[in-house]
Every structure is written in C-alpha cells, then in structure tokens.
Design a protein around this motif. Structure first.
Motif, PDB file in Angstrom:
ATOM      1  N   THR A 188       0.926  -1.261  -0.025  1.00 56.17           N
ATOM      2  CA  THR A 188      -0.065   0.072  -0.107  1.00 56.17           C
ATOM      3  C   THR A 188       0.824   1.208  -0.100  1.00 56.17           C
ATOM      4  O   THR A 188       2.058   1.191   0.591  1.00 56.17           O
ATOM      5  CB  THR A 188      -0.923  -0.023   1.401  1.00 56.17           C
ATOM      6  N   ILE A 189       0.114   2.385  -0.411  1.00 54.11           N
ATOM      7  CA  ILE A 189       0.762   3.527  -0.658  1.00 54.11           C
ATOM      8  C   ILE A 189       1.286   4.048   0.919  1.00 54.11           C
ATOM      9  O   ILE A 189       2.397   4.630   1.121  1.00 54.11           O
ATOM     10  CB  ILE A 189      -0.065   4.648  -1.161  1.00 54.11           C
ATOM     11  N   GLU A 190       0.686   3.778   1.967  1.00 53.94           N
ATOM     12  CA  GLU A 190       0.586   4.217   3.384  1.00 53.94           C
ATOM     13  C   GLU A 190       1.969   3.558   3.825  1.00 53.94           C
ATOM     14  O   GLU A 190       2.651   4.358   4.435  1.00 53.94           O
ATOM     15  CB  GLU A 190      -0.548   3.841   4.169  1.00 53.94           C
ATOM     16  N   GLU A 191       1.921   2.240   3.408  1.00 53.54           N
ATOM     17  CA  GLU A 191       3.104   1.644   3.936  1.00 53.54           C
ATOM     18  C   GLU A 191       4.530   1.888   3.212  1.00 53.54           C
ATOM     19  O   GLU A 191       5.495   2.149   3.940  1.00 53.54           O
ATOM     20  CB  GLU A 191       2.915  -0.066   3.629  1.00 53.54           C
ATOM     21  N   GLN A 192       4.220   2.046   2.098  1.00 58.10           N
ATOM     22  CA  GLN A 192       5.505   2.588   1.173  1.00 58.10           C
ATOM     23  C   GLN A 192       5.871   4.097   1.707  1.00 58.10           C
ATOM     24  O   GLN A 192       7.215   4.407   1.875  1.00 58.10           O
ATOM     25  CB  GLN A 192       5.100   2.950  -0.316  1.00 58.10           C
TER      26      GLN A 192
END
Ligand SMILES: *Cc1c(COP(=O)(O)O)cnc(C)c1O
Length: 536
Positions: free
Chosen positions: A474-478
């Motif tokens: 996910t973008i958040e994780e990235q």
C-alpha cells in the motif's frame, strides 16, 4: 562513403531552452531543449516542432500571508524569426491559421514554433497557455502541434525521414501522415503501415491514469480525426482514444526513458496488441547548460574541487538571500529539493516525522532549500507547496522555499547545494534529470532507487540510496517505510560524513562527477537515438 544520417523532425509541446523563453513547464521540456542542443553540438540533422506559447506555463507566487496565487502574463520575444509561412488546420469546423516562427539562438538545432495568435483567427487562444484549459483546448493544441506541425514541415519544404513524437501529445501528426498518403491514393491500411515505418515515439508517464485519453466523439467534434471513421480511430487508439497507445501503434519503435521505466512501461502496456517494441534509452542532460564551468575539469586536487564548490554554494546563498531574505550558512550542510509538486514526488516526505529532524533544523546543522510549482488545477500539489511554505516559516533560518520554480532556480540549486534529495514513490519517476545535473556538479544525490539513479548509484560511494528496491503493498506502507529509510540514511550516514569525514565527502563528490559525466551527457543520448531509434 559515410551513410547519410536520417533527417529527424522532433515534436514536443514544450521546450526548455533558456529561462527567458517561457515555452516550457518542467522536465519534459528541459529534455526536449537539451536534446535540441545536443543535436546541434553533434551536428545531427534534427528540426524541432513546437508551439509558441503566448503566456507559457503558470507563474506561481506566495504572498505575505502565505497564500499561493497563480499569475499569467503575455510574453513577446524579439529573437523569433518570422518564416512568412502560415498553415491551416480546421478546428471545430473553422479554419485556424498557424503562423510559423523560427528559433535558432540558444545553441539549439532549428526549432519551428506554431502560433494561432494572429489577426483573423476566430480562436487565437489555442496557443495561449501551456497545459492550460480543459479537454477541448488540449485537443486543439494537439491538433496545432501534430497536424499543423506536419503541414508546416511541408510548407517549409523540409524533407523528413523520421518523425519523433516526444510524448503522446504529438500523436495527431501520425493521423496527418496517414491522411496525406490516402490523399495520394493509398488505402487506409497501406497508409498506416507505411506511416509506421517513419515514426518513432518516446513515452514518459509510468502511471497509467496519467496517460492522456479522449473520447473519439470529442476528437470527431474537434475535427482531430481528420475524417477517419470511429472504427478506424478505435483500431489506432482504442474506443476511449489513448494517446500513448495510439503513439505505440503508429510507430515502428518506441523508447522509455530509463532502464527501470522500460520494465514498468512494458508491463503497463503488455495487453496492447500490435504495438511498437519499447526499448530503453535513459535521459540525459546538456552539460554546457547545467554544469558550472568551475566543476568541469578533472580534479587531481580535491581541495581545489571543494573550494570551487564552496564558491558556487556562496553564489547560491547570495541568490537565496536576494529572493527570500534569509542568509544561509556556507559551512553547514545544505540540502536541495526542487520539483514539480506532483503528489508522487512527495516533496514534504522529509517532514513526515518532523520530530526526528527538528533538532538539526533548530541548531542549523541541516538547511533545506525547496522550490516547486503545482499545476494550477492541482489542489493536492498546491497543498504540498503550502506545507513547505509553512515549514519555511516554522524554521526561518534553516528551511527556505523559493517561489516560482524555473530553469534559473533549477540551475542555481543543482549547482550550489551539498546534497540533492529525491524521494518519489517508486517506480513513478520515469527518469528524472535534476539529479543528473546535481551529480555532475559534485552535488551528492540522496535518492530513492528510482528512475535514472538505480543505474549508477553506488551507495556510500557516489551518493546515497534511500531504502531498497522492494515496493510495499500500500501507499501508506510505502510512505512510512521510505520516510524511515530517509531519516536513517540522512541522520546515521549522510550528516556524520559531512561533518566528521571531510576527506570521504570529497572522494564521494569526485566519484559522483566521474561516474555520471559521460553516460548522462546528452551527447550519449542523441547518439543512442540515432543508433537505436532512427536506424533503418
Ligand atoms: C531539470 C529540471 C526539471 C526536471 O527535473 P526532475 O528531476 O525530472 O524533476 C524540471 N524543471 C526544471 C526547471 C529543471 O531545471
């Protein structure tokens, strides 16, 4: 006997040739400008086709209160040469005349620019604002560039062997090439096949949604289909006419702009049948434009190199003082970040966990110069700019924001900072070229392993890598992981090297210059274009 090189007509919406010539917006224009300069330097038979933008791209200012506002002004240039030629394109049922100007004054190959702002045109605003307006304006602009561009070449009597479309914007030129052949008696299929042999294409956008599409209905309404049927149009670009897909189907070969982008682009367009192969030709820069004279020699004495760097850094500090009324410290680490404020570039990532950085900003051990513009319609981008402005107010002595990013700011920053920061969401940065400018000036890259940087990064030797090549789900994780990796690199490795291991820093600067100056010079790129794209 030496074989005659093919004559190339290069089509692009924007050209960044000089800061005073406002017909560019960002990286793609800079690439096109550097390409024309490289072609000239290498004596290659290239002509450029573009648009004379009356107002250019947006001028973006920040007022006293910290608000952001866009302004536009008309530009006039006394160095444009009137060719005396006008070509006609039928747009929305009415004849639009495009005046053809010639530019040959910034050390570039011949460049011809089309201009609709002439007496008698019902719509003089088509060439008003670069990337301005809605879908209809965009189509009209693309008709001027593509269809008008081919007609201009004919009127100028310039014979062309290869048509190079830089980005999908120019794709309507392909339709005009087919149209010409049909008018000479060929069938549609034969004309298409024959057109493909003379067209090549460079793709840029690794984000699928960023690749421009228009409904065939809209194209027909504008007259951009040149009379081709819905069925013929959809065979070329799909029923929702995708400019990139069409360009790949109208060309014999295409290229992505870095090795990594070649993988991304091939995966992205895997389902498109009967398209041109996508090979990789990594972008490059024109060193004559971007590298300071003082950094061009091969340094045997690293202290001399350092002294030159400090001189350039001082020039930058003076420049910033004039623009922002903040005097930065010559002897403290100076990080630069200037980019288009697109959300994937994450200009404010370094503030994600502000606490980790706070003490360095307060005691002045870390100084950061930001610059960047958001597209007038990009609210998220504007929010990013405003966040940077806010940070510059919070840390007035160590964070500055230089408004209205342009070639001059780009030049000053990529020459005079100590470190060039780049933290896009991988793999969304197709290439990036500002880091090349920095690297060749001995400004050390600290960057995510994206775009051009993966190809040359030797972590801790010629710059730094932020994180690894894995891409989280996910973008958040990235964002979370990349921010952490950024702080780790910066706080644990980069800052200690700058303050405690001066000799090591000098060696890295030297390695940065030497590992980039040949491969990332536009001389290599234009020759690759000739060898790999323009070959018979
Ligand atoms: C070099 C340059 C760019 C391109 O830089 P990226 O690394 O691709 O963001 C954009 N704008 C200006 C003004 C430049 O000088």
């Amino acid at each position: 006997m030496k074989k005659k090189l093919p004559k190339v007509a290069y089509f692009c919406m924007e050209y960044g040739l000089d800061n005073s010539f406002k017909i560019y917006s960002g990286g793609m224009g800079i690439l096109a400008g550097d390409y024309l300069k490289g072609a000239k330097d290498n004596n290659l038979p290239v002509v450029g086709i573009g648009i004379k933008w009356k107002q250019g791209y947006v001028e973006q200012r920040i007022d006293e209160k910290g608000n952001l506002y866009d302004c536009f002004r008309d530009y006039d240039y006394d160095f444009l040469e009137d060719t005396g030629i006008k070509v006609k394109v039928k747009i929305r049922q009415s004849d639009v005349y495009c005046k053809v100007w010639k530019v040959d004054c910034f050390g570039n190959a011949d460049l011809y620019l089309l201009d609709t702002d002439i007496e008698g045109n019902s719509d003089r605003w088509i060439t008003g604002r670069l990337y301005g307006g809605g879908a209809e304006e965009r189509i009209a602009q693309e008709m001027v560039l593509g269809i008008g561009g081919v007609r201009a070449l004919r009127a100028l009597n310039i014979p062309v062997d290869i048509y190079h479309f830089n980005e999908g914007h120019a794709v309507l030129a392909g339709l005009e090439l087919i149209n010409e052949k049909i008018n000479a008696g060929m069938s549609f299929d034969k004309a298409w096949e024959s057109t493909r042999k003379e067209v090549v294409f460079t793709t840029h956008t690794p984000i699928k949604a960023g690749n421009e599409k228009h409904s065939i209905e809209a194209l027909r309404y504008m007259g951009a289909n040149l009379g081709f049927s819905i069925e013929q149009m959809s065979r070329i670009g799909g029923i929702s006419f995708n400019m990139t897909v069409a360009a790949m189907k109208l060309s014999k070969i295409s290229n992505a702009v870095s090795e990594l982008h070649t993988e991304t682009a091939n995966a992205m367009w895997v389902e498109v049948e009967n398209r041109a192969e996508i090979i990789g030709i990594t972008n490059a820069i024109h060193s004559g434009t971007w590298v300071d004279e003082k950094m061009k020699k091969k340094f045997l004495n690293l202290d001399e190199m350092w002294n030159n760097h400090q001189k350039i850094k001082k020039e930058l500090i003076n420049f910033v003082e004039k623009r922002c009324r903040v005097r930065l410290n010559l002897n403290a680490l100076l990080i630069g970040f200037s980019r288009r404020a697109a959300s994937y570039k994450r200009s404010d990532l370094i503030f994600k966990d502000e606490k980790r950085l706070e003490k360095y900003l307060k005691d002045g051990k870390v100084q950061i110069i930001f610059s960047g513009k958001a597209h007038p319609a990009d609210i998220t981008g504007k929010r990013i700019v405003l966040n940077l402005v806010e940070m510059s107010r919070k840390y007035p002595n160590s964070v500055v924001f230089v408004e209205n990013y342009d070639m001059e700011i780009g030049k000053m920053l990529t020459r005079g900072c100590d470190v060039w920061l780049n933290n896009p969401r991988r793999p969304n940065e197709a290439s990036g070229t500002s880091g090349m400018k920095a690297a060749m000036n001995g400004v050390l890259n600290c960057s995510i392993l994206d775009g051009w940087w993966v190809e040359v990064c030797k972590d801790g030797i010629n710059g730094w890598a932020i994180g690894d090549e894995n891409i989280p789900e996910t973008i958040e994780e990235q964002d979370e992981r990349d921010a952490k990796a950024l702080y780790d690199t910066l706080l644990e490795r980069l800052i200690p090297t700058y303050y405690n291991r001066h000799q090591k820093w000098l060696e890295m600067m030297k390695e940065s210059i030497e590992s980039t100056r040949t491969f990332f010079s536009v001389d290599r790129m234009v020759n690759d274009y000739y060898k790999l794209l323009y070959k018979k």
